[in-house]
Scaffold this motif. Structure first.
Motif, PDB file in Angstrom:
ATOM      1  N   ASN A   7     -12.399  -3.603  -0.039  1.00 13.40           N
ATOM      2  CA  ASN A   7     -13.748  -3.104   0.234  1.00 13.40           C
ATOM      3  C   ASN A   7     -13.948  -1.643  -0.156  1.00 13.40           C
ATOM      4  OD1 ASN A   7     -14.953  -5.483   1.159  1.00 13.40           O
ATOM      5  ND2 ASN A   7     -14.018  -5.236   3.162  1.00 13.40           N
ATOM      6  N   THR A   8     -12.867  -0.924  -0.425  1.00 15.15           N
ATOM      7  CA  THR A   8     -13.000   0.460  -0.862  1.00 15.15           C
ATOM      8  C   THR A   8     -13.165   0.564  -2.374  1.00 15.15           C
ATOM      9  OG1 THR A   8     -10.616   0.847  -1.141  1.00 15.15           O
ATOM     10  CG2 THR A   8     -11.570   1.311   1.046  1.00 15.15           C
ATOM     11  N   LEU A   9     -12.984  -0.528  -3.072  1.00 17.90           N
ATOM     12  CA  LEU A   9     -13.080  -0.496  -4.532  1.00 17.90           C
ATOM     13  C   LEU A   9     -14.505  -0.186  -4.974  1.00 17.90           C
ATOM     14  CD1 LEU A   9     -10.892  -3.617  -5.363  1.00 17.90           C
ATOM     15  CD2 LEU A   9     -10.224  -1.212  -5.542  1.00 17.90           C
TER      16      LEU A   9
ATOM     17  N   LEU B  81       2.325  -9.123  11.689  1.00 13.71           N
ATOM     18  CA  LEU B  81       2.495  -8.640  10.317  1.00 13.71           C
ATOM     19  C   LEU B  81       1.477  -9.277   9.385  1.00 13.71           C
ATOM     20  CD1 LEU B  81       6.388  -8.677  10.045  1.00 13.71           C
ATOM     21  CD2 LEU B  81       4.922  -6.657  10.193  1.00 13.71           C
ATOM     22  N   SER B  82       1.265 -10.566   9.540  1.00 14.52           N
ATOM     23  CA  SER B  82       0.315 -11.282   8.687  1.00 14.52           C
ATOM     24  C   SER B  82      -1.095 -10.750   8.874  1.00 14.52           C
ATOM     25  CB  SER B  82       0.328 -12.779   8.994  1.00 14.52           C
ATOM     26  OG  SER B  82       1.579 -13.322   8.727  1.00 14.52           O
ATOM     27  N   VAL B  83      -1.487 -10.579  10.120  1.00 16.70           N
ATOM     28  CA  VAL B  83      -2.835 -10.080  10.408  1.00 16.70           C
ATOM     29  C   VAL B  83      -3.002  -8.673   9.829  1.00 16.70           C
ATOM     30  CG1 VAL B  83      -4.368  -9.326  12.272  1.00 16.70           C
ATOM     31  CG2 VAL B  83      -3.232 -11.552  12.398  1.00 16.70           C
ATOM     32  N   GLU B  84      -1.994  -7.835   9.968  1.00 17.79           N
ATOM     33  CA  GLU B  84      -2.074  -6.479   9.407  1.00 17.79           C
ATOM     34  C   GLU B  84      -2.226  -6.520   7.891  1.00 17.79           C
ATOM     35  OE1 GLU B  84       1.169  -3.983  10.641  1.00 17.79           O
ATOM     36  OE2 GLU B  84       0.426  -3.838  12.682  1.00 17.79           O
ATOM     37  N   VAL B  85      -1.461  -7.387   7.234  1.00 21.01           N
ATOM     38  CA  VAL B  85      -1.565  -7.509   5.776  1.00 21.01           C
ATOM     39  C   VAL B  85      -2.975  -7.947   5.386  1.00 21.01           C
ATOM     40  CG1 VAL B  85      -0.815  -8.852   3.765  1.00 21.01           C
ATOM     41  CG2 VAL B  85       0.883  -7.906   5.332  1.00 21.01           C
ATOM     42  N   LEU B  86      -3.495  -8.937   6.077  1.00 23.33           N
ATOM     43  CA  LEU B  86      -4.840  -9.425   5.768  1.00 23.33           C
ATOM     44  C   LEU B  86      -5.881  -8.327   5.988  1.00 23.33           C
ATOM     45  CD1 LEU B  86      -4.612 -12.982   7.361  1.00 23.33           C
ATOM     46  CD2 LEU B  86      -4.515 -12.401   4.922  1.00 23.33           C
ATOM     47  N   GLU B  87      -5.785  -7.633   7.106  1.00 20.86           N
ATOM     48  CA  GLU B  87      -6.754  -6.575   7.411  1.00 20.86           C
ATOM     49  C   GLU B  87      -6.685  -5.425   6.411  1.00 20.86           C
ATOM     50  OE1 GLU B  87      -7.150  -7.152  12.253  1.00 20.86           O
ATOM     51  OE2 GLU B  87      -5.820  -5.600  11.489  1.00 20.86           O
ATOM     52  N   ILE B  88      -5.480  -5.000   6.098  1.00 23.31           N
ATOM     53  CA  ILE B  88      -5.324  -3.881   5.160  1.00 23.31           C
ATOM     54  C   ILE B  88      -5.819  -4.284   3.776  1.00 23.31           C
ATOM     55  CG2 ILE B  88      -3.663  -2.402   3.954  1.00 23.31           C
ATOM     56  CD1 ILE B  88      -1.983  -2.452   6.569  1.00 23.31           C
ATOM     57  N   SER B  89      -5.466  -5.474   3.327  1.00 23.22           N
ATOM     58  CA  SER B  89      -5.883  -5.884   1.982  1.00 23.22           C
ATOM     59  C   SER B  89      -7.402  -6.053   1.899  1.00 23.22           C
ATOM     60  CB  SER B  89      -5.149  -7.146   1.528  1.00 23.22           C
ATOM     61  OG  SER B  89      -5.456  -8.239   2.357  1.00 23.22           O
ATOM     62  N   TYR B  90      -8.039  -6.554   2.965  1.00 25.51           N
ATOM     63  CA  TYR B  90      -9.506  -6.617   2.990  1.00 25.51           C
ATOM     64  C   TYR B  90     -10.099  -5.211   2.941  1.00 25.51           C
ATOM     65  CZ  TYR B  90     -10.294 -11.599   3.923  1.00 25.51           C
ATOM     66  OH  TYR B  90     -10.379 -12.961   3.822  1.00 25.51           O
ATOM     67  N   PHE B  91      -9.553  -4.315   3.736  1.00 24.14           N
ATOM     68  CA  PHE B  91     -10.057  -2.943   3.758  1.00 24.14           C
ATOM     69  C   PHE B  91      -9.939  -2.318   2.371  1.00 24.14           C
ATOM     70  CE2 PHE B  91      -9.357   1.609   4.015  1.00 24.14           C
ATOM     71  CZ  PHE B  91     -10.504   2.020   4.688  1.00 24.14           C
ATOM     72  N   LEU B  92      -8.752  -2.422   1.770  1.00 15.66           N
ATOM     73  CA  LEU B  92      -8.542  -1.821   0.452  1.00 15.66           C
ATOM     74  C   LEU B  92      -9.483  -2.423  -0.593  1.00 15.66           C
ATOM     75  CD1 LEU B  92      -4.654  -1.555   0.479  1.00 15.66           C
ATOM     76  CD2 LEU B  92      -6.298   0.328   0.623  1.00 15.66           C
TER      77      LEU B  92
ATOM     78  N   TYR C  80      -5.420  -7.900  -4.607  1.00 17.56           N
ATOM     79  CA  TYR C  80      -5.551  -7.954  -3.147  1.00 17.56           C
ATOM     80  C   TYR C  80      -5.840  -9.380  -2.686  1.00 17.56           C
ATOM     81  CZ  TYR C  80      -5.731  -2.839  -3.261  1.00 17.56           C
ATOM     82  OH  TYR C  80      -5.428  -1.515  -3.446  1.00 17.56           O
ATOM     83  N   GLN C  81      -6.611 -10.108  -3.461  1.00 18.52           N
ATOM     84  CA  GLN C  81      -6.896 -11.504  -3.117  1.00 18.52           C
ATOM     85  C   GLN C  81      -5.625 -12.350  -3.214  1.00 18.52           C
ATOM     86  OE1 GLN C  81     -10.129 -12.430  -5.770  1.00 18.52           O
ATOM     87  NE2 GLN C  81     -11.659 -11.560  -4.391  1.00 18.52           N
ATOM     88  N   HIS C  82      -4.798 -12.064  -4.200  1.00 16.61           N
ATOM     89  CA  HIS C  82      -3.525 -12.790  -4.327  1.00 16.61           C
ATOM     90  C   HIS C  82      -2.625 -12.523  -3.123  1.00 16.61           C
ATOM     91  CE1 HIS C  82       0.096 -14.548  -5.932  1.00 16.61           C
ATOM     92  NE2 HIS C  82       0.723 -13.418  -5.688  1.00 16.61           N
ATOM     93  N   ILE C  83      -2.594 -11.285  -2.678  1.00 17.02           N
ATOM     94  CA  ILE C  83      -1.781 -10.930  -1.513  1.00 17.02           C
ATOM     95  C   ILE C  83      -2.247 -11.738  -0.300  1.00 17.02           C
ATOM     96  CG2 ILE C  83      -1.315  -9.073   0.148  1.00 17.02           C
ATOM     97  CD1 ILE C  83      -1.286  -7.168  -2.353  1.00 17.02           C
ATOM     98  N   ARG C  84      -3.558 -11.799  -0.103  1.00 15.50           N
ATOM     99  CA  ARG C  84      -4.084 -12.569   1.035  1.00 15.50           C
ATOM    100  C   ARG C  84      -3.786 -14.053   0.885  1.00 15.50           C
ATOM    101  NH1 ARG C  84      -8.319  -9.081   0.342  1.00 15.50           N
ATOM    102  NH2 ARG C  84      -9.689 -10.684  -0.486  1.00 15.50           N
TER     103      ARG C  84
END
Length: 123
Positions: A64-66, A51-62, A82-86
């Motif tokens: 990077n789409t900005l 779950l943690s890895v998925e959160v980190l990956e998704i938040s990085y991806f999102l 997104y940085q706060h979430i990570r």
């Protein structure tokens, strides 16, 4: 007239992208809700790690789409969120401190509320 303008601005391709982002945001929220409900964080628990890895990956991806060139303040604010979430997930993983996960969960809920409104307008 409004429908014609909407069709011109919101193409099938952009609507498809919007739906992909929506799916990722919902997955991010689901994972954060599960992680935030934990009483403690066990680094050796495979589910916690997944779950943690998925959160980190998704938040990085999102992040990077900005589009910082055209997104202005909204892009900067989303980047910080997104940085706060990570930060919250890494803090839980590294220090077994889940106290920030609730705020990360609140952040993603607010982002999802805004995204839902966008989808309603776009559709």
């Amino acid at each position: 007239m409004e429908n014609d303008l909407k069709k011109e601005i919101v193409t099938d391709k952009s609507l498809e992208s919007i739906k992909v982002i929506e799916t990722l945001l919902k997955k991010l929220q689901t994972n954060l809700v599960v992680l935030a409900k934990l009483n403690s964080f066990d680094k050796n628990n495979d589910e916690h790690e997944k779950l943690s890895v998925e959160v980190l990956e998704i938040s990085y991806f999102l992040e990077n789409t900005l589009d910082h060139k055209h997104g202005g303040e909204i892009a900067r604010n989303l980047q910080a969120l997104y940085q706060h979430i990570r930060f919250a997930v890494l803090r839980a993983k590294e220090n077994e401190d889940i106290s920030f996960l609730k705020s990360a969960e609140s952040v993603i809920k607010e982002i999802n509320k805004g995204w839902s409104k966008l989808i309603t307008v776009a559709a």
